[in-house]
Design a protein around this motif. Structure first.
Motif, mmCIF file in Angstrom:
data_model
loop_
_atom_site.group_PDB
_atom_site.id
_atom_site.type_symbol
_atom_site.label_atom_id
_atom_site.label_comp_id
_atom_site.label_asym_id
_atom_site.label_seq_id
_atom_site.Cartn_x
_atom_site.Cartn_y
_atom_site.Cartn_z
ATOM 1 N N ILE A 222 0.823 -1.207 0.000
ATOM 2 C CA ILE A 222 0.000 0.000 0.000
ATOM 3 C C ILE A 222 0.857 1.257 0.000
ATOM 4 C CG2 ILE A 222 -1.948 -1.131 1.131
ATOM 5 C CD1 ILE A 222 -1.100 0.413 3.699
ATOM 6 N N GLY A 223 2.146 1.086 0.233
ATOM 7 C CA GLY A 223 3.059 2.220 0.259
ATOM 8 C C GLY A 223 4.399 1.769 0.794
ATOM 9 N N ILE A 224 5.247 2.737 1.092
ATOM 10 C CA ILE A 224 6.573 2.407 1.619
ATOM 11 C C ILE A 224 6.882 3.294 2.823
ATOM 12 C CG2 ILE A 224 7.515 1.590 -0.572
ATOM 13 C CD1 ILE A 224 8.972 4.283 -0.806
ATOM 14 N N VAL A 225 7.742 2.786 3.694
ATOM 15 C CA VAL A 225 8.262 3.564 4.810
ATOM 16 C C VAL A 225 9.723 3.845 4.502
ATOM 17 C CG1 VAL A 225 8.783 3.578 7.272
ATOM 18 C CG2 VAL A 225 6.671 2.503 6.457
ATOM 19 N N GLU A 226 10.066 5.113 4.501
ATOM 20 C CA GLU A 226 11.446 5.521 4.246
ATOM 21 C C GLU A 226 12.046 6.017 5.558
ATOM 22 O OE1 GLU A 226 11.008 7.081 -0.324
ATOM 23 O OE2 GLU A 226 10.471 8.468 1.288
ATOM 24 N N ILE A 227 13.281 5.623 5.821
ATOM 25 C CA ILE A 227 13.977 6.014 7.040
ATOM 26 C C ILE A 227 15.228 6.808 6.662
ATOM 27 C CG2 ILE A 227 15.063 5.207 9.175
ATOM 28 C CD1 ILE A 227 12.131 4.397 8.942
ATOM 29 N N HIS B 188 9.244 8.245 7.323
ATOM 30 C CA HIS B 188 8.269 8.895 6.436
ATOM 31 C C HIS B 188 7.526 7.819 5.671
ATOM 32 C CE1 HIS B 188 6.779 11.596 3.299
ATOM 33 N NE2 HIS B 188 7.263 10.742 2.421
ATOM 34 N N GLY B 189 6.200 7.871 5.685
ATOM 35 C CA GLY B 189 5.408 6.921 4.916
ATOM 36 C C GLY B 189 4.902 7.575 3.647
ATOM 37 N N ARG B 190 5.006 6.839 2.561
ATOM 38 C CA ARG B 190 4.500 7.345 1.282
ATOM 39 C C ARG B 190 3.502 6.328 0.735
ATOM 40 N NH1 ARG B 190 8.430 8.832 -3.525
ATOM 41 N NH2 ARG B 190 9.753 7.744 -2.066
ATOM 42 N N ILE B 191 2.239 6.722 0.694
ATOM 43 C CA ILE B 191 1.179 5.816 0.248
ATOM 44 C C ILE B 191 1.168 5.761 -1.277
ATOM 45 C CG2 ILE B 191 -0.682 7.519 0.164
ATOM 46 C CD1 ILE B 191 -2.386 5.306 1.626
ATOM 47 N N ASP B 192 0.899 4.587 -1.819
ATOM 48 C CA ASP B 192 0.837 4.423 -3.272
ATOM 49 C C ASP B 192 -0.406 5.119 -3.826
ATOM 50 O OD1 ASP B 192 3.157 2.929 -3.257
ATOM 51 O OD2 ASP B 192 2.124 0.993 -3.335
ATOM 52 N N VAL B 193 -0.311 5.582 -5.056
ATOM 53 C CA VAL B 193 -1.422 6.240 -5.736
ATOM 54 C C VAL B 193 -2.593 5.265 -5.834
ATOM 55 C CG1 VAL B 193 -2.203 7.257 -7.914
ATOM 56 C CG2 VAL B 193 0.104 7.750 -7.047
ATOM 57 N N GLY B 194 -3.777 5.754 -5.509
ATOM 58 C CA GLY B 194 -4.990 4.949 -5.625
ATOM 59 C C GLY B 194 -5.318 4.122 -4.395
ATOM 60 N N VAL B 195 -4.445 4.142 -3.390
ATOM 61 C CA VAL B 195 -4.696 3.376 -2.173
ATOM 62 C C VAL B 195 -5.458 4.263 -1.197
ATOM 63 C CG1 VAL B 195 -3.623 2.234 -0.201
ATOM 64 C CG2 VAL B 195 -2.650 1.952 -2.481
ATOM 65 N N ALA B 196 -6.538 3.716 -0.636
ATOM 66 C CA ALA B 196 -7.372 4.511 0.262
ATOM 67 C C ALA B 196 -7.103 4.222 1.735
ATOM 68 C CB ALA B 196 -8.844 4.257 -0.044
ATOM 69 N N MET B 197 -6.409 3.133 2.053
ATOM 70 C CA MET B 197 -6.204 2.754 3.450
ATOM 71 C C MET B 197 -4.831 3.205 3.946
ATOM 72 S SD MET B 197 -7.833 -0.958 4.203
ATOM 73 C CE MET B 197 -6.776 -1.067 5.605
#
Length: 106
Positions: free
Chosen positions: A15-20, A30-39
């Motif tokens: 659903i996304g990635i966590v960058e450290i 930092h969390g970056r949610i993927d495009v189109g993901v609602a959760m």
């Protein structure tokens, strides 16, 4: 109709990635949610898992009282809120939200 055993299952889905990032004694998760993901809630929990005991934490959430806001506020010890100008009624709602989110189990 009887469904066969294991006819329905769960799959892991990104659903996304966590960058450290680390700079001296500061850690940025930092969390970056993927495009189109609602959760966003699972991603927020993943970012919060990188909190270090005793270190200040800055969490940012979208405006309102949605699930991402609740996930960000859950378990906080104190809060400084920066908002746009809102009617007094909405400010009271936000205060009640913070109080009730910390009464909920984590």
């Amino acid at each position: 109709m009887v469904w066969p055993k294991n006819a329905i299952g769960e799959l892991d889905k990104r659903i996304g990635i966590v960058e450290i990032a680390q700079a001296e004694n500061i850690t940025l998760a930092h969390g970056r949610i993927d495009v189109g993901v609602a959760m966003a809630t699972p991603l927020i929990r993943a970012v919060k898992a990188h909190q270090q005991d005793g270190m200040p934490v800055i969490l940012e959430a979208p405006p309102g009282t949605s699930c991402p806001v609740i996930a960000s506020l859950r378990g906080v010890g104190s809060l400084t809120s920066t908002t746009k100008s809102v009617p007094r009624r909405e400010a009271r709602s936000a205060q009640a939200l913070v109080t009730s989110s910390n009464d909920s189990p984590t």
